[in-house]
Design a protein around this motif. Structure first.
Motif, PDB file in Angstrom:
ATOM      1  N   CYS A 123      -2.412   9.973   5.348  1.00  0.00           N
ATOM      2  CA  CYS A 123      -0.810   8.179   3.948  1.00  0.00           C
ATOM      3  C   CYS A 123       0.397   9.035   5.247  1.00  0.00           C
ATOM      4  O   CYS A 123       1.201   8.559   4.559  1.00  0.00           O
ATOM      5  CB  CYS A 123      -0.572   8.688   3.051  1.00  0.00           C
ATOM      6  N   ASP A 166       3.442  -3.265   1.035  1.00  0.00           N
ATOM      7  CA  ASP A 166       3.606  -1.866   0.023  1.00  0.00           C
ATOM      8  C   ASP A 166       2.906  -1.045   0.327  1.00  0.00           C
ATOM      9  O   ASP A 166       1.315  -1.091  -0.034  1.00  0.00           O
ATOM     10  CB  ASP A 166       3.260  -2.879  -1.186  1.00  0.00           C
ATOM     11  N   GLY A 177       1.546   1.341  -1.661  1.00  0.00           N
ATOM     12  CA  GLY A 177       1.141   1.477  -3.158  1.00  0.00           C
ATOM     13  C   GLY A 177       0.179   0.701  -3.275  1.00  0.00           C
ATOM     14  O   GLY A 177      -1.198   1.115  -3.432  1.00  0.00           O
ATOM     15  N   ALA A 178       0.230  -1.219  -2.400  1.00  0.00           N
ATOM     16  CA  ALA A 178      -0.645  -1.838  -2.376  1.00  0.00           C
ATOM     17  C   ALA A 178      -2.204  -1.334  -1.579  1.00  0.00           C
ATOM     18  O   ALA A 178      -2.940  -2.056  -1.249  1.00  0.00           O
ATOM     19  CB  ALA A 178      -0.094  -3.168  -1.872  1.00  0.00           C
ATOM     20  N   ILE A 223      -2.859   1.799  -1.176  1.00  0.00           N
ATOM     21  CA  ILE A 223      -3.579   2.438  -0.778  1.00  0.00           C
ATOM     22  C   ILE A 223      -4.782   2.284  -2.374  1.00  0.00           C
ATOM     23  O   ILE A 223      -5.083   2.707  -2.608  1.00  0.00           O
ATOM     24  CB  ILE A 223      -2.635   4.094  -1.960  1.00  0.00           C
ATOM     25  N   GLY A 224      -3.751   1.293  -2.857  1.00  0.00           N
ATOM     26  CA  GLY A 224      -4.758   0.631  -3.890  1.00  0.00           C
ATOM     27  C   GLY A 224      -5.916  -0.132  -3.455  1.00  0.00           C
ATOM     28  O   GLY A 224      -7.184  -0.264  -4.191  1.00  0.00           O
ATOM     29  N   LEU A 255       4.975   8.707  -3.037  1.00  0.00           N
ATOM     30  CA  LEU A 255       4.088   8.057  -3.070  1.00  0.00           C
ATOM     31  C   LEU A 255       3.056   7.889  -3.670  1.00  0.00           C
ATOM     32  O   LEU A 255       2.467   7.184  -4.481  1.00  0.00           O
ATOM     33  CB  LEU A 255       5.039   7.521  -1.629  1.00  0.00           C
ATOM     34  N   ALA A 284       1.057   5.926  -6.866  1.00  0.00           N
ATOM     35  CA  ALA A 284       0.194   4.817  -6.768  1.00  0.00           C
ATOM     36  C   ALA A 284      -1.160   5.058  -7.188  1.00  0.00           C
ATOM     37  O   ALA A 284      -1.949   3.904  -7.553  1.00  0.00           O
ATOM     38  CB  ALA A 284      -0.186   4.116  -4.628  1.00  0.00           C
TER      39      ALA A 284
END
Length: 325
Positions: free
Chosen positions: A24, A39, A41-42, A44-45, A69, A73
């Motif tokens: 990351c 994004d 978070g998107a 990582i998801g 961050l 996430a």
């Protein structure tokens, strides 16, 4: 190639993780800005959805913002991942802002590491860190003292396993004499192969995982960089291998990787990662990305079966022009 990637046991008796992890760092550190970033978070998801379950961060990335961050996430999905972070480096500051153009300075003192572990737990929003690395050995502090503090944190239930980053074999032996070392993180790619005859055999002998960072040569092995053009706050603008005189010579490595990729209708990045995966059963590279499309591409490399002939051809590639740093 299937969407859900195969898994590997990270270290002997350790957790099963996706064969490709996610680094990351670049989401907040070292590589400047990118208008095409998605994004974080998107990203990582989606990584977790794909089976990319080794999530790697550090307190120095940002500094501190990367862990925040990642923690945000992972809210609600903590149990789906193996979470790794690092401590023991201090970022430089210029004009009141973090300066990612300079290499951070090591601080492996017991006082700093105790504080760093607690800070990481707080920013990540977790009760325990699965894998905590000493980010670099500190020449001013005996390795035994630094690892001893991490061993205390294991006993206290703050971390589950200890890792180290960029240690020599001698340093690894000293660290392991204090506490078992579960994973070693060092650079490994088709243009950085130093650890194939040193660190990697040590990991195999000691049942430790090997976690290559920069497995795509800081993006070079994707074929995306045909000329040296980086933002001023991008680490690569000063990296020797990306200087014009060296980059031109190093394109021969990329062209050879692309030739193998063409036979599979794959990308150069997928071939480069598949080569790294072929170096051992406990090797789990952590390519970084800020883009959803690249994430899926990287994950696909775990299902790319290179032949012995392909591997031999890639092994025979010349060393890159330019120093690593």
């Amino acid at each position: 190639m299937s969407e859900q990637i195969p898994t590997r046991t990270l270290w002997s008796g350790g957790p099963g993780v996706g064969a490709i992890g996610l680094g990351c760092m670049g989401m907040t550190w070292a590589y400047g800005t990118d208008a095409q970033s998605d994004d974080p978070g998107a990203v990582i998801g989606r990584a977790i959805d794909l089976g990319v379950t080794l999530i790697d961060t550090s307190d120095v990335y940002g500094p501190f913002t990367n862990e925040e961050l990642v923690g945000a996430a992972l809210a609600g999905r903590r149990d789906e991942v193996t979470l790794a972070t690092k401590g023991g480096l201090i970022a430089h500051v210029a004009d009141g802002r973090p300066d990612s153009s300079r290499m951070p300075s090591p601080n492996g003192s017991p006082e700093h590491l105790r504080s760093a572990i607690d800070g990481s737990l707080r920013r990540l929003g977790v009760d325990v860190i699965d894998l905590y690395y000493l980010h670099r050995p500190d020449p001013a502090v005996p390795i035994e003292d630094s690892i001893g503090v991490l061993a205390e944190a294991v006993s206290a239930g703050k971390i589950r396993a200890i890792g180290v980053s960029e240690f020599s074999v001698d340093q690894l032996d000293r660290a392991a004499a204090v506490h078992p070392i579960s994973a070693v993180q060092s650079e490994l790619s088709l243009w950085t192969r130093d650890h194939l005859t040193t660190t990697l055999p040590w990991c195999e002998r000691n049942g430790a995982g090997f976690v290559p960072f920069s497995p795509l040569g800081r993006g070079f092995l994707t074929g995306a960089f045909r000329e040296a053009a980086f933002a001023a706050n991008d680490f690569r603008a000063r990296n020797p291998r990306f200087q014009p005189e060296n980059l031109t010579a190093n394109l021969a490595i990329v062209e050879a990787v692309e030739a193998v990729a063409a036979t599979y209708e794959a990308t150069a990045a997928q071939v480069a990662l598949a080569w790294v995966l072929a170096q051992g059963a406990h090797v789990v590279p952590i390519p970084g990305t800020r883009r959803l499309a690249r994430l899926a591409e990287n994950a696909g490399s775990a299902s790319l079966p290179l032949t012995p002939e392909d591997l031999a051809a890639l092994d025979a590639l010349p060393a890159p022009a330019g120093a690593r740093y």
